[in-house]
Design an enzyme around this catalytic site. Structure first.
Site, PDB file in Angstrom:
ATOM      1  N   ARG A   1       0.827  -1.213   0.000  1.00 21.57           N
ATOM      2  CA  ARG A   1       0.000   0.000   0.000  1.00 21.57           C
ATOM      3  C   ARG A   1       0.857   1.256   0.000  1.00 21.57           C
ATOM      4  NH1 ARG A   1      -5.289  -2.186   3.484  1.00 21.57           N
ATOM      5  NH2 ARG A   1      -5.993  -3.383   1.672  1.00 21.57           N
TER       6      ARG A   1
ATOM      7  N   GLN B   1      -9.836   1.371   1.247  1.00 23.73           N
ATOM      8  CA  GLN B   1      -8.946   2.179   2.095  1.00 23.73           C
ATOM      9  C   GLN B   1      -9.773   3.089   2.993  1.00 23.73           C
ATOM     10  OE1 GLN B   1      -5.737   1.513   1.979  1.00 23.73           O
ATOM     11  NE2 GLN B   1      -5.959   0.213   0.169  1.00 23.73           N
TER      12      GLN B   1
ATOM     13  N   TYR C   1      -5.886  -1.577  -7.274  1.00 27.80           N
ATOM     14  CA  TYR C   1      -5.194  -2.709  -6.635  1.00 27.80           C
ATOM     15  C   TYR C   1      -4.690  -2.360  -5.238  1.00 27.80           C
ATOM     16  CZ  TYR C   1      -0.697  -1.199  -8.998  1.00 27.80           C
ATOM     17  OH  TYR C   1       0.404  -0.550  -9.469  1.00 27.80           O
ATOM     18  N   GLU C   2      -4.321  -3.379  -4.523  1.00 27.60           N
ATOM     19  CA  GLU C   2      -3.927  -3.236  -3.106  1.00 27.60           C
ATOM     20  C   GLU C   2      -5.042  -2.609  -2.277  1.00 27.60           C
ATOM     21  OE1 GLU C   2      -1.511  -4.946  -2.721  1.00 27.60           O
ATOM     22  OE2 GLU C   2      -0.506  -4.864  -4.650  1.00 27.60           O
ATOM     23  N   GLY C   3      -6.282  -2.904  -2.623  1.00 26.16           N
ATOM     24  CA  GLY C   3      -7.423  -2.320  -1.916  1.00 26.16           C
ATOM     25  C   GLY C   3      -7.874  -1.049  -2.599  1.00 26.16           C
TER      26      GLY C   3
END
Lengths: 594, 594
Positions: B296, B447, B440-442
């Site tokens: 992140r 978030q 991506y990555e949440g």
């Protein structure tokens, strides 16, 4: 994958319930040709074509793109056949003059059809779309001979048209234009120069391509006052009026673009190509404005098209995709997870798209109504009023609907998570296709300068008052509405601030004209949000009058209006503050401080 | 076309002047290895590699993409050679443990290098970037044997790593994960399942690929509490520790994506592939969080990378492209037109990018400092404080910097007008590449839920207070600053409102937990704007202390801070109102009303 479905119910709501098109056509004396039943039948026919023929070609166009081969351009598989069907069904002629083969239906109807075509397949729609602008230019500024020769073919659809303005070194600033037009003994002109970014400049859909070209006469004054307009066909019409000898112009190459791959964006080389003057010498830019205003309204439609397409696809996905649980507890305890539409953040993304798509539709159809009045009304006051409102609202519609259309396309993609980034769902294509809309036909910055500088400050706010007065009257009339009064009050406040904000920037600009550029885009966005709020409030009122109906469209309109006022309209505050702050924080950057 | 130039002066300003890295490294006892001179030398070396080797491959990677052939993947021309140079220069080992061959330099230095690599060529940078996450996971959770076997090779760079989480039916909701791990007699596990969206899952850069895979043991409880973590190499290490026998896993296909074409996004099929458990059974998600937080913060860097790249290219274009005249009169009367940087609207677009790029750098390097403290400090209070601040600020940095990075990339493109839409300038690639970062990555929504739900409401606002208190103290200390007092006051007001806003949403959420989702993204964006305002105010103060210096960076910092406060920060108002309004306008839409 969900394909496009024409939102016929919402279109009818907007046309007949919100904007009262029946009365509108009645007042213009065209209600016999364009009765509600006829309109409905036309819309249904168009929906069939757009859903069945154009929508399936949208992804094909993106992946194949156009192929250039030695000056010839091949459009993606299926594009040519679709165009033939379009011509055979008589669509090109719908809103054009009967004396040249048109069906004489009002232009506003063409707007609705264009929306459907554009949402189904924007790249394909640009081929006939550009033709409409060429037709309008010839209708208004061509000689009768030119109209007979070119307009008839364009209306028939067997020929198509383009608009050749931009050159490598000049886009916004047409004063620097270099293409030359040398008068010839036979009354024609030899056109020489290079044009770039010519949409539909070369392709295989039609028998001939009619280029409307800006160029300079040998004795022309410098700058924008020395530009003339020419009609320059790919094939010279022969004695029987058909495409004859090849003219000396060619497509030099195709641009590699971010999106709209299905449309050929051409470099066009004119090498002493034969052309004919349209309108008076050195007045080309004025004539071209006809084309440009049509194109700007057409591009405004592009904004709502991408919002609509993104909304339809992401809505279907949000109902279908199960992932996680509602924070308040399982909504579907029997399945492994809940559909993502239970999440309010997903609803926020869906409803923002819906508010922009449907709100954009209201604004666009209203503008189409104004175009009808401007062209068909016999009431001079009504014509002038329509013309003024169009002058004010065209840059707002073009810039605001394309900016929010791009935002919507991105929100639609975002609903898909990582899957949205993958080609197969079509969401990333929608974003790439949408991205051009804030650039061509005048960037957002140029529209904003036109709005704030030319349309508002140069008229001492007169044009703005024409519209804010309408809103003011509307708010006054509905101030006592119990259920919707809070929205009306919010609108009324913003409407007052709108005029004050224009005045504030006007005062800054008297000190320093650069301030107009500093405030313009924030001012335009503010204007757009308030304009859409007006239409959403109107829609809520219409829906309120149908309370108790089983048709969910009415409940949806009131709820979407509430969403827009609560969750989207507050953005005006940031734009207002930024516009008020003006250019002070930007002006004194020296080049080494960037 | 302007290529990337590492902004060394701004990096040094941020590191040494704003964030006082010299004292920071001193306090951690690493200042001998990372003295300012050493840091400068490393940055210069990295700049040479990024500018000279990686940047020229950025467009190549986009156009060629990766090629799949029967399970093997070929990266674009030049990628492999660049990776070899990167390994030979020792870059992979810089911030890793000396006992496994690393150079032991602080991780924060790796952040600066990652920014340069990512800005020069994000797609290329993902190959080594994913490795860092795999290394960290093994460092913290692997057995000593696993570290000897895999970490040494990863640190050397001869092997690379991946992160295999997502499956076709589950991304955000990992509780639905299906990949299975069957225990084998030799202590290994047979991993079977399909993973999608695996960045760098297969390629030709390294001798072996170490997959970190989430899977379920046979007796595992349902949901997220039954997920374990495994290390699954492409080639099984042989007795001498080199890549040996091929494991039964393969890349089934590559995704066709909107951007980051140079990086291979793989479908990975595990067919009873041999793997080994990392960390305790069923605790895989906890271990994976190490990887995810690193990823992140890495993705936050992507936001500022695209802002920086877009800014550099559009600034060069705005100085060079002549078109039109300043509204206040010709700035360069002798040339045909003025460079477009004279227009305040162009300056607005440039300075917005600058404010996000440099502000994002300040925030990212600050977070890197916190990571250093968390890992290296011997002061338990300082560690806890750093850890708390990281927990709060990681979702803000990830979501806010990627959202504003995408906006910046689009503003950069917009400065080019229609030319920005054409491939050759690289601006449209920058937009397409940036678009993945909010997914991506949440996603941004995830978030935002993490920030508002887990980090703020679940700690009763404790984590937020840790940061707002810092801002409060800063504002109090500088309230009397004559030149900058207005900014300090604005910051102080927003900082107070931040806590009130959290409390307001908390109260709504007590009535209905869905409200958290309804307010989350607007709350996060509000938080991001205030956080960046804090850093811009700090930067202005540092610059003020250097008044009279010839170095334009100081004047630029004060002016950019003023621009940010006047023209960008007012957006907080809209986000605040939207977040306050909560979910009421969204909750009661029934499905037929969408």
């Amino acid at each position: 994958m969900t394909d496009y479905k024409a939102p016929l119910r919402d279109m009818e709501f907007t046309l007949f319930e919100l904007l009262k098109f029946e009365q509108h056509y009645d007042a213009l004396g065209v209600s016999e040709d364009a009765s509600p039943d006829v309109v409905r039948a036309i819309l249904e026919e168009s929906a069939k074509f757009c859903e069945g023929v154009l929508a399936p070609l949208n992804a094909v166009g993106d992946r194949e793109g156009c192929q250039w081969d030695n000056g010839e351009v091949r459009t993606p598989a299926g594009f040519k056949e679709a165009y033939q069907q379009y011509v055979e069904a008589g669509w090109p002629s719908m809103s054009h003059a009967p004396e040249y083969g048109g069906q004489g239906l009002p232009e506003s109807l063409g707007t609705v059809i264009s929306e459907m075509i554009g949402t189904a397949n924007w790249s394909w729609g640009m081929y006939p779309g550009l033709s409409h602008g060429a037709m309008k230019t010839l209708e208004l500024h061509g000689t009768d001979e030119q109209r007979q020769c070119y307009l008839t073919k364009l209306i028939e659809g067997s020929w198509t048209g383009t608009m050749c303005l931009t050159e490598p070194h000049c886009g916004t600033d047409l004063g620097m234009l270099r293409t030359k037009a040398e008068p010839q003994d036979d009354g024609s002109y030899a056109i020489t120069g290079t044009k770039i970014f010519i949409s539909a400049g070369e392709h295989d859909l039609s028998d001939n391509i009619v280029h409307i070209v800006l160029a300079r006469l040998p004795d022309a004054p410098a700058g924008t006052k020395g530009i003339s307009l020419f009609v320059v066909p790919k094939f010279l019409p022969n004695d029987s009026g058909e495409a004859g000898e090849r003219n000396t112009l060619a497509c030099g190459s195709l641009e590699h673009k971010m999106g709209i791959h299905g449309n050929a964006t051409c470099v066009m080389n004119f090498d002493a190509a034969k052309g004919w003057l349209i309108g008076p010498p050195n007045r080309g830019l004025n004539c071209m404005f006809t084309f440009m205003n049509t194109a700007r309204l057409g591009t405004a439609l592009q904004g709502l098209s991408h919002a609509e397409l993104g909304y339809q696809k992401s809505l279907a996905y949000a109902k279908d995709r199960v992932q996680g649980r509602a924070l308040s507890g399982p909504a579907q305890p029997d399945s492994a997870a809940d559909p993502i539409i239970v999440h309010q953040d997903v609803r926020r993304m869906l409803l923002t798209q819906k508010a922009f798509a449907e709100g954009g539709r209201m604004l666009s159809y209203y503008l189409a109504q104004l175009v009808d009045i401007e062209h068909l009304s016999e009431d001079e006051d009504a014509k002038r009023e329509a013309s003024d409102l169009l002058a004010l609202l065209t840059p707002i519609a073009k810039a605001f609907l394309t900016e929010t259309g791009f935002e919507s396309a991105n929100l639609g993609l975002q609903c898909f998570g990582g899957h949205g980034y993958i080609q197969e769902w079509g969401m990333e294509q929608n974003v790439r296709d949408a991205r051009i809309s804030t650039l061509y036909e005048g960037t957002t910055g140029i529209q904003a300068l036109d709005l704030l500088g030319r349309k508002i400050l140069m008229t001492q706010g007169e044009l703005l008052k024409r519209f804010t007065k309408q809103i003011h009257v509307f708010c006054k009339e509905n101030a006592e509405n119990e259920a919707l009064g809070d929205m009306i009050q919010q609108l009324n406040t913003l409407n007052k601030e709108w005029g004050e904000l224009a005045m504030h920037v006007g005062l800054l600009a008297m000190e320093n004209p650069d301030e107009v550029s500093g405030a313009a885009v924030d001012f335009l966005m503010y204007s757009g949000y308030v304009t859409l709020a007006f239409f959403w409030a109107k829609a809520a009122l219409v829906a309120q009058a149908n309370e108790g109906s089983d048709d969910p469209v009415y409940r949806a309109k009131i709820k979407t209006a509430r969403f827009y006022f609560a969750r989207v309209l507050p953005r005006t505050q940031g734009h207002r503050e930024a516009a008020r702050a003006g250019g002070a924080s930007m002006a004194d950057f020296s080049l080494d401080e960037f």
